[in-house]
Design a protein around this motif. Sequence first.
Motif, mmCIF file in Angstrom:
data_model
loop_
_atom_site.group_PDB
_atom_site.id
_atom_site.type_symbol
_atom_site.label_atom_id
_atom_site.label_comp_id
_atom_site.label_asym_id
_atom_site.label_seq_id
_atom_site.Cartn_x
_atom_site.Cartn_y
_atom_site.Cartn_z
ATOM 1 N N ASP A 1 3.593 2.763 -3.818
ATOM 2 C CA ASP A 1 4.497 1.562 -3.749
ATOM 3 C C ASP A 1 4.696 1.069 -2.334
ATOM 4 O OD1 ASP A 1 7.063 0.177 -3.475
ATOM 5 O OD2 ASP A 1 8.281 1.481 -4.482
ATOM 6 N N GLY B 1 6.368 -1.151 -1.104
ATOM 7 C CA GLY B 1 7.721 -1.252 -0.466
ATOM 8 C C GLY B 1 8.178 -0.241 0.332
ATOM 9 N N VAL B 2 8.168 1.072 -0.359
ATOM 10 C CA VAL B 2 8.446 2.222 0.234
ATOM 11 C C VAL B 2 7.618 2.421 1.542
ATOM 12 C CG1 VAL B 2 8.351 4.867 0.092
ATOM 13 C CG2 VAL B 2 9.038 3.416 -1.797
ATOM 14 N N ALA C 1 6.589 0.113 3.580
ATOM 15 C CA ALA C 1 7.126 -0.724 4.436
ATOM 16 C C ALA C 1 8.329 -0.296 5.138
ATOM 17 C CB ALA C 1 7.406 -2.264 3.791
#
Lengths: 425, 425
Positions: free
Chosen positions: A248, A250-251, A253
């Motif tokens: 992921d 997003g994690v 980031a």
Amino acid sequence: MPTIAPSARLSIDPARLVSRLDELGEIGAISGTIGCARLALTDDDKAGRDLVRTWMEDLGLDISTDGIGNVVATMIGFDPTVTPVMMGSHIDTVATGGRYDGNLGVLAGLEVIETAIAAIDRGELQLDRPLAVGWFTDEEGARFAPDMLGSLVYVGGMPLEDALEIEGIDGAIVGDELDRIGYRGAAPTPGRVPHAFVELHIEQGPVLEDAGITIGAVEGVQGISWTELTISGQSCHAGTTPMRLRRDPGVVASRVNVFVRELAERFGGAQVATCGVITHTPNLVNVVPSQVTMTVDLRNTSESKLQQAEAEFHRFVHEVADAEGVEVEFRTLARFEPVDFDPRVVDLVAATADARGLSTHRMPSGAGHDAQMFARVCPAGMIFTPSVVGISHHVHEYTEPADLEAGANVLLDVVIGLAGTEFTS
Amino acid sequence: MPTIAPSARLSIDPARLVSRLDELGEIGAISGTIGCARLALTDDDKAGRDLVRTWMEDLGLDISTDGIGNVVATMIGFDPTVTPVMMGSHIDTVATGGRYDGNLGVLAGLEVIETAIAAIDRGELQLDRPLAVGWFTDEEGARFAPDMLGSLVYVGGMPLEDALEIEGIDGAIVGDELDRIGYRGAAPTPGRVPHAFVELHIEQGPVLEDAGITIGAVEGVQGISWTELTISGQSCHAGTTPMRLRRDPGVVASRVNVFVRELAERFGGAQVATCGVITHTPNLVNVVPSQVTMTVDLRNTSESKLQQAEAEFHRFVHEVADAEGVEVEFRTLARFEPVDFDPRVVDLVAATADARGLSTHRMPSGAGHDAQMFARVCPAGMIFTPSVVGISHHVHEYTEPADLEAGANVLLDVVIGLAGTEFTS
């Protein structure tokens, strides 16, 4: 060491200064706000330039326009071999700009010159050097990159021919736009090196207001490191994909955002760190993102500390990316080393404010300014006035009239002092 | 307890099944891909419906269409008081859909019926109950919310008149669109409760492929908790604002993302957690965001654990928001309790796959499916086949032909077994 001007009894006309700021702010005004939009070399920028040039002409100044559209107005009646003390800033704005950012430095310079001329006429002031005020093209960089373009060309940091070919966000070319609005002038670049350069500017941050201080004596400009990360993982269904099979971005980031926040707090001092951009693709509630773009903005007044912050940040990104099994692409968007202003100018600003009974605070500038370009070629410095709630680049940008007046009076005293100072190095 | 059908020697025709999947997938095909787009009640959905209805008619089935456009086809020649064993799913897709999601459950059901009719005609199969196959309107919810709309109305979970008034993302109204495409039928809702309901579906996740398993015996559907957070802080300049004066909603969002990832890992088991949406405003490199919108998707097969996850998540958000000095608004986007499928059906799926020599794995469904609506009114269950790389809701969605065949054969055996089973509770 420059001394505080004995002419501290002179004062600028605050009503005239505010009135000019307001009149200029009406050009490109954003309806229903006190903000304005005059992107560099647009029709609105031309209208703003024309208005300020009229005021320069009214004062009988010698006006020169160079090949990148920088306009400098100099007091007449001095030995032409004596270089002026220059003030100035910019009059272009961002798309959601305020009426103080840049404009204050130009119009306060004009106000200082008008005040000085009147005092000379009354026999209350003698100057060894002329004063000058300039505005420099495309400081904001909101239409044409890089920012501080005009002052960069003025000090010889970029050849004029390269600058004229720059393409803007709207496809326009700098040279064409200068011709179109009639501001490609004949004065040569690099421009004449002034005796000294001083820029009055709003702080654009909350430090002065928060501390209840009227005048910032700017010691330098923070070094800036901008990195864009493109993090690629595996998009998948948020319900059907067990945690152990996720990659992921997003994690990753988010971990980076938390890390740089903690880094800035751990470094302390002038270190700041910001993740302004985080963009998830596809950005849907039940889909693990396939890709995330983010930016990391690191700044410090110390180049070595900035390098240390960059190294820690890079190492952390690699660690968490490996752990998550995502790919990361690094792209440097900007990298500027810190700039130190001339300590003689900084000291003079602080001492002048003190002599005027104004509270003062030595501080770095977190943003870039035209004065940092002049610091390459002559003694240079800046004076900050408070920004209400620290807001800038926004239609709510505001500085109290009393603070505008205080800043312009300090500018007056500082440039008079500098005009009487010979720098030995 | 149902027993494995003695007819396990029967098998579906894999070429015919794949051919129909491909032919239906050509309707609304997304150029240059194997994906397709047939949003509910659009012209493409109508064309898909017409094609599948033609196949139902070719088999001589009794076709009924109800007021929400659900279409059910039932074998004829049985005592009309005997309720059928129903198969089915949906044929609408998301905008970037694949040709397996939903379509497989409908066309495999049709294939099972065609195989059964041929076996009955050959004297190789006797059934105490008819088989039926249906498709249910707007399972995806991509045009009209909520998802699983048709099956929800079928089982009496929403009054028909309410469903007909739902407005889609394009402003269209369900009832008008049903009339427009000619699929507002006369069959009553709630519909006739079947003897049992079984849905074959692609997994839409990577678990089966990752474990090298062919058949998933779906034990239930995870409970879903979707929360949108709107986090409001103070936008400011990334260079000029010291860390101690920041109220950065982006940092809070990142902390929440990291927290729910760690929560899911700590809870283990079926717990998943995803922040699919993180949207910064204004999303500029040198501006601390003023506001961040994010979503948190929590799922668990246990309602009590899901509630525990929600409570921890809420507590953490309040803690970090208070520490940062930002405001947070919570909005529940969706909340469904977990659904348990009938253990007799789950056991039958697992035993049938085993008897066919197929590897099998008991697992929850992370996504919602029509079968969970039928679980409210009759014994219901699901069969999963692997999704390559776990991809679904994407034009790359793909399941190997051998897995399609295996899944349809398990479906065949399971429904024949259920047709011979009387449930005592």
